[in-house]
Enzyme design. Structure first.
Site, PDB file in Angstrom:
ATOM      1  N   HIS A  44       3.795  -2.081   3.300  1.00 22.33           N
ATOM      2  CA  HIS A  44       3.727  -0.703   2.803  1.00 22.33           C
ATOM      3  C   HIS A  44       5.043  -0.300   2.144  1.00 22.33           C
ATOM      4  CE1 HIS A  44       0.427  -0.949   5.672  1.00 22.33           C
ATOM      5  NE2 HIS A  44      -0.102   0.098   5.073  1.00 22.33           N
ATOM      6  N   ASP A  88       0.824  -1.210   0.000  1.00 22.00           N
ATOM      7  CA  ASP A  88       0.000   0.000   0.000  1.00 22.00           C
ATOM      8  C   ASP A  88       0.860   1.263   0.000  1.00 22.00           C
ATOM      9  OD1 ASP A  88      -2.121  -1.711   0.213  1.00 22.00           O
ATOM     10  OD2 ASP A  88      -2.843  -0.964   2.136  1.00 22.00           O
TER      11      ASP A  88
END
Length: 232
Positions: free
Chosen positions: A185, A37
């Site tokens: 992430h 992400d």
């Protein structure tokens, strides 16, 4: 305060309540999805690509439109390698705080940024992971109305608070199971450690017999489609 211990419990509570979301894949299959992400990031995402290239693994990336506009060359490098691309909103604002008009614009503007960078038709980029994992039944109603597919997660090691590579790897290995949907992430928060994390994590998961597939593959499993999985 780190909350990683609570995410498996949250998953068990929310998953049956919102079955239209993709939370995980086939519990009878060793296929798992590695997702990232908050990118693309000009430094951290290329580092991730180097590791994925080394192990010939296809992952899934949920992008912020603003980051795509800032790093279109990085976005294209990800897409050119065949990784699956999804939406994470334009600027990481939580979806429940947006008006319907703002939410639609956030998604469509991100699709446009991806099209400009990667030449991916917006109709090919329909998977959405809400920033911070926050959504409401109304959010999901809009997704259905606009033909988006909501994607969540089943393994969340809270890497964005940077607890250390060893801790993140341990958390993933403790939680992973057949069909797991792992979220890491590669953006500003957590991206500093992500390449080092997957450099340790991927060999251990491969050793355990797991096979890496995309989010789209998990959808196809869950929808019981007969199409073969490309990366098994």
């Amino acid at each position: 305060m780190q909350l990683a211990f609570s995410f498996p419990l949250i998953y068990r509570i929310l998953q049956p309540s919102f079955p239209d979301c993709l939370w995980s894949g086939d519990l009878n299959s060793k296929a798992i999805a590695l997702t990232f992400d908050d990118g693309p990031h000009p430094q951290y995402t290329p580092q991730v690509l180097q590791v994925l290239d080394r192990y010939n693994i296809t992952a899934s990336f949920f992008w912020l439109g603003a980051c795509v506009n800032r790093s279109p060359d990085v976005a294209k490098a990800v897409s050119d390698r065949g990784h699956w691309i999804g939406l994470h909103g334009y600027d990481h604002r939580s979806f429940p705080l947006l008006t319907p008009k703002e939410l639609k614009e956030s998604l469509e503007t991100t699709q446009a940024a991806i099209y400009n960078a990667c030449n991916l038709n917006p109709a090919q980029v329909l998977d959405v992971r809400p920033p911070n994992g926050l959504f409401t039944p109304k959010t999901l109603k809009f997704f259905r109305q606009w033909n988006y597919r909501p994607v969540m997660w089943s393994v969340v090691p809270e890497d964005w608070v940077r607890p250390g590579v060893t801790t993140v790897v341990r958390r993933v290995l403790q939680q992973v199971q057949n069909g797991s949907l792992i979220v890491l992430h590669d953006g500003v928060c957590g991206g500093q450690d992500v390449a080092a994390t997957i450099e340790v994590l991927i060999p251990q998961l491969l050793k355990q017999g797991y096979q890496f597939v995309t989010v789209d593959n998990l959808w196809r499993h869950n929808n019981k489609e007969k199409s073969p999985i490309d990366h098994l």
